[in-house]
Design a protein around this motif. Structure first.
Motif, mmCIF file in Angstrom:
data_model
loop_
_atom_site.group_PDB
_atom_site.id
_atom_site.type_symbol
_atom_site.label_atom_id
_atom_site.label_comp_id
_atom_site.label_asym_id
_atom_site.label_seq_id
_atom_site.Cartn_x
_atom_site.Cartn_y
_atom_site.Cartn_z
ATOM 1 N N THR A 77 0.827 -1.204 0.000
ATOM 2 C CA THR A 77 0.000 0.000 0.000
ATOM 3 C C THR A 77 0.861 1.253 0.000
ATOM 4 O O THR A 77 0.574 2.223 -0.711
ATOM 5 C CB THR A 77 -0.939 -0.008 1.220
ATOM 6 N N LYS A 78 1.937 1.262 0.790
ATOM 7 C CA LYS A 78 2.855 2.407 0.812
ATOM 8 C C LYS A 78 3.485 2.613 -0.568
ATOM 9 O O LYS A 78 3.650 3.748 -1.031
ATOM 10 C CB LYS A 78 3.937 2.197 1.866
ATOM 11 N N PHE A 79 3.839 1.512 -1.207
ATOM 12 C CA PHE A 79 4.423 1.613 -2.540
ATOM 13 C C PHE A 79 3.422 2.219 -3.513
ATOM 14 O O PHE A 79 3.768 3.101 -4.314
ATOM 15 C CB PHE A 79 4.857 0.230 -3.027
ATOM 16 N N LEU A 80 2.195 1.760 -3.485
ATOM 17 C CA LEU A 80 1.161 2.270 -4.393
ATOM 18 C C LEU A 80 0.952 3.758 -4.199
ATOM 19 O O LEU A 80 0.811 4.515 -5.172
ATOM 20 C CB LEU A 80 -0.148 1.518 -4.157
ATOM 21 N N GLU A 81 0.934 4.188 -2.954
ATOM 22 C CA GLU A 81 0.740 5.615 -2.675
ATOM 23 C C GLU A 81 1.912 6.435 -3.202
ATOM 24 O O GLU A 81 1.721 7.528 -3.752
ATOM 25 C CB GLU A 81 0.549 5.823 -1.177
ATOM 26 N N ALA A 82 3.138 5.920 -3.045
ATOM 27 C CA ALA A 82 4.311 6.628 -3.572
ATOM 28 C C ALA A 82 4.287 6.679 -5.096
ATOM 29 O O ALA A 82 4.823 7.608 -5.708
ATOM 30 C CB ALA A 82 5.590 5.953 -3.088
ATOM 31 N N LEU A 83 3.636 5.686 -5.702
ATOM 32 C CA LEU A 83 3.524 5.638 -7.158
ATOM 33 C C LEU A 83 2.480 6.607 -7.686
ATOM 34 O O LEU A 83 2.454 6.930 -8.872
ATOM 35 C CB LEU A 83 3.170 4.210 -7.586
ATOM 36 N N LYS A 107 13.480 2.096 -7.207
ATOM 37 C CA LYS A 107 13.775 3.452 -6.735
ATOM 38 C C LYS A 107 12.786 3.858 -5.634
ATOM 39 O O LYS A 107 13.169 4.372 -4.580
ATOM 40 C CB LYS A 107 13.691 4.431 -7.916
ATOM 41 N N ILE A 108 11.500 3.627 -5.880
ATOM 42 C CA ILE A 108 10.483 3.965 -4.892
ATOM 43 C C ILE A 108 10.669 3.132 -3.631
ATOM 44 O O ILE A 108 10.548 3.622 -2.510
ATOM 45 C CB ILE A 108 9.071 3.750 -5.475
ATOM 46 N N LEU A 109 10.997 1.881 -3.821
ATOM 47 C CA LEU A 109 11.159 0.978 -2.690
ATOM 48 C C LEU A 109 12.279 1.441 -1.767
ATOM 49 O O LEU A 109 12.110 1.520 -0.543
ATOM 50 C CB LEU A 109 11.443 -0.431 -3.204
ATOM 51 N N THR A 110 13.431 1.749 -2.343
ATOM 52 C CA THR A 110 14.596 2.090 -1.527
ATOM 53 C C THR A 110 14.553 3.518 -0.984
ATOM 54 O O THR A 110 15.100 3.794 0.079
ATOM 55 C CB THR A 110 15.901 1.892 -2.326
ATOM 56 N N GLU A 111 13.891 4.420 -1.717
ATOM 57 C CA GLU A 111 13.881 5.831 -1.298
ATOM 58 C C GLU A 111 12.692 6.187 -0.415
ATOM 59 O O GLU A 111 12.756 7.153 0.359
ATOM 60 C CB GLU A 111 13.897 6.739 -2.530
ATOM 61 N N VAL A 112 11.596 5.419 -0.529
ATOM 62 C CA VAL A 112 10.381 5.775 0.210
ATOM 63 C C VAL A 112 9.904 4.652 1.127
ATOM 64 O O VAL A 112 9.754 4.834 2.334
ATOM 65 C CB VAL A 112 9.239 6.165 -0.769
ATOM 66 N N VAL A 113 9.672 3.478 0.556
ATOM 67 C CA VAL A 113 8.983 2.420 1.288
ATOM 68 C C VAL A 113 9.826 1.859 2.432
ATOM 69 O O VAL A 113 9.364 1.772 3.580
ATOM 70 C CB VAL A 113 8.560 1.287 0.324
ATOM 71 N N ALA A 156 11.447 1.369 8.291
ATOM 72 C CA ALA A 156 12.469 1.461 9.336
ATOM 73 C C ALA A 156 11.997 2.350 10.484
ATOM 74 O O ALA A 156 12.293 2.075 11.661
ATOM 75 C CB ALA A 156 13.774 1.986 8.748
ATOM 76 N N GLU A 157 11.245 3.402 10.169
ATOM 77 C CA GLU A 157 10.709 4.264 11.226
ATOM 78 C C GLU A 157 9.688 3.521 12.077
ATOM 79 O O GLU A 157 9.640 3.682 13.297
ATOM 80 C CB GLU A 157 10.061 5.510 10.605
ATOM 81 N N ARG A 158 8.851 2.699 11.441
ATOM 82 C CA ARG A 158 7.825 1.962 12.184
ATOM 83 C C ARG A 158 8.439 0.840 13.011
ATOM 84 O O ARG A 158 8.034 0.584 14.150
ATOM 85 C CB ARG A 158 6.787 1.357 11.224
ATOM 86 N N ALA A 159 9.396 0.123 12.424
ATOM 87 C CA ALA A 159 9.965 -1.050 13.089
ATOM 88 C C ALA A 159 11.068 -0.687 14.073
ATOM 89 O O ALA A 159 11.277 -1.397 15.061
ATOM 90 C CB ALA A 159 10.516 -2.021 12.044
ATOM 91 N N VAL A 180 20.109 -5.017 -1.239
ATOM 92 C CA VAL A 180 19.431 -3.741 -0.950
ATOM 93 C C VAL A 180 19.664 -3.409 0.506
ATOM 94 O O VAL A 180 19.676 -4.307 1.361
ATOM 95 C CB VAL A 180 17.916 -3.845 -1.228
ATOM 96 N N ALA A 181 19.815 -2.115 0.804
ATOM 97 C CA ALA A 181 20.025 -1.695 2.193
ATOM 98 C C ALA A 181 19.027 -0.606 2.547
ATOM 99 O O ALA A 181 18.748 0.294 1.752
ATOM 100 C CB ALA A 181 21.444 -1.196 2.401
ATOM 101 N N VAL A 182 18.481 -0.708 3.757
ATOM 102 C CA VAL A 182 17.623 0.355 4.273
ATOM 103 C C VAL A 182 18.506 1.501 4.731
ATOM 104 O O VAL A 182 19.431 1.285 5.529
ATOM 105 C CB VAL A 182 16.792 -0.140 5.475
ATOM 106 N N PRO A 183 18.269 2.739 4.262
ATOM 107 C CA PRO A 183 19.062 3.874 4.751
ATOM 108 C C PRO A 183 18.846 4.066 6.241
ATOM 109 O O PRO A 183 17.716 4.088 6.724
ATOM 110 C CB PRO A 183 18.507 5.057 3.951
ATOM 111 N N LEU A 184 19.915 4.162 7.003
ATOM 112 C CA LEU A 184 19.815 4.345 8.450
ATOM 113 C C LEU A 184 20.354 5.714 8.828
ATOM 114 O O LEU A 184 21.363 6.162 8.317
ATOM 115 C CB LEU A 184 20.611 3.255 9.177
ATOM 116 N N ASN A 185 19.674 6.332 9.767
ATOM 117 C CA ASN A 185 20.126 7.660 10.232
ATOM 118 C C ASN A 185 21.312 7.516 11.176
ATOM 119 O O ASN A 185 21.412 6.573 11.918
ATOM 120 C CB ASN A 185 18.989 8.378 10.960
#
Length: 350
Positions: A177-183, A313-319, A324-327, A345-350
């Protein structure tokens, strides 16, 4: 007299042994996934209803139903399992992410395009999944089996992933659903059983589910286009047993259950997934032999390289960053070190 008394005592003991009731079998109450879908019909029901009881030589008996036959929601299955309402439960892991957002990392969409890649992702995630189920649902994971890839059924004509922008789409999980919204699409929450009516009435334009599930449920009767990009991942189904019930079982039965599940349920389900998509496409489009029934005539749209690039691109930059914020960063790091390394693939970490 002494010899006679001894003989009488021995005869009495033998008689009591012969007529003593056999030790009671362990009875497991088992709740399967969707009763009308191939995973349950071909694997869950035969295994729990026949194979395991037979292999136990009468030491295990089962009482089998499914969550939809019980009238309970998929999201309640593992909560009820943890509370001991039944002994064994199985359903789509994505149904439980409201209670355990870290569990979303098991089935990240678009990263696995083949059964082998999907299985590698699951195996990499399995230690995390086992910990989540023990801590969140008081249960032990016995198996993780796949549905076919979660593809897109659309009413009307589409030719690419970008055509979903502006559409109302039923997703198969939170990440989808998050992916669809970003699309640029609108993610709509519709229960699986209500999708055909929603498509027919125009409540939604498209819906995501497994290819075989969509065929079995008749989605092809109310949609026109099949997009085979794995937009919803593989919707792994987790089979787990209540931890207290597991710990109370004798060690020999624990070993029997674990070995039987791995060899005679989980492995065959993965083996069947290898050719499932091709067979499902034949059934949904009429191109090829359909062994499951009468073929439909949907238009087939396969993902292009541009679609795949845009999706990643959407997956790695948005989804993934939103997940990561939720989990939490600890789970995201663990995902990077396991699943992420497996798929590159890597999740960007702060």
């Amino acid at each position: 007299m002494t010899r006679l008394a001894t003989k009488l005592a021995a005869a009495t003991a033998l008689s009591l042994a012969m007529f003593a009731p056999a030790s009671a079998a362990e009875t497991l109450s088992v709740v399967g996934s969707w009763s009308n879908l191939p995973l349950h019909k071909q694997f869950e029901a035969p295994f729990w209803g026949e194979t395991l009881p037979a292999d136990s030589n009468g030491e295990i008996e089962t009482q089998l139903t499914t969550h939809n036959q019980m009238g309970i929601g998929g999201g309640d299955v593992f909560r009820m399992l943890g509370d001991g309402v039944f002994d064994v439960g199985m359903t789509v892991a994505d149904y439980a992410v409201g209670d355990a957002p870290e569990l979303e990392g098991l089935d990240v969409p678009l990263l696995a395009t083949t059964p082998a890649a999907a299985k590698a992702m699951v195996e990499a995630a399995r230690p995390m999944v086992e910990e989540i189920y023990e801590n969140r649902f008081n249960s032990k994971v016995l198996a993780i089996a796949p549905y076919p890839p979660q593809v897109v059924f659309c009413k009307g004509d589409l030719s690419s992933l970008s055509d979903l922008a502006g559409k109302k789409v039923r997703g198969s999980g939170r990440m989808t659903t998050k992916f669809l919204e970003a699309l640029g699409a609108s993610g709509v929450n519709v229960a699986f059983s209500e999708v055909p009516g929603a498509l027919e009435r125009g409540v939604i334009d498209c819906a995501v589910t497994g290819s075989g599930s969509g065929y079995s449920a008749g989605w092809w009767e109310v949609s026109d286009t099949l997009m085979t990009i794995p937009l919803g991942g593989w919707d792994p189904v987790v089979t787990a047993i209540n931890l207290d019930r597991w710990n109370a079982l004798p060690e020999n039965l624990q070993k029997l259950i674990a070995d039987d599940v791995a060899q005679k349920f989980e492995a065959p389900a993965w083996d069947a997934a290898a050719g499932a998509l091709e067979g499902d496409i034949a059934c949904l489009t009429g191109k090829g032999e359909c062994a499951a029934g009468d073929p439909a005539s949907m238009k087939l749209v396969e993902p292009s390289e541009a679609d795949a690039a845009e999706a990643r691109k959407i997956l790695t930059e948005v989804v993934l960053p939103e997940w990561a914020e939720r989990a939490g960063s600890d789970w995201a790091k663990r995902w990077n070190d396991s699943v992420g390394k497996t798929v590159g693939v890597a999740v960007p970490l702060n």
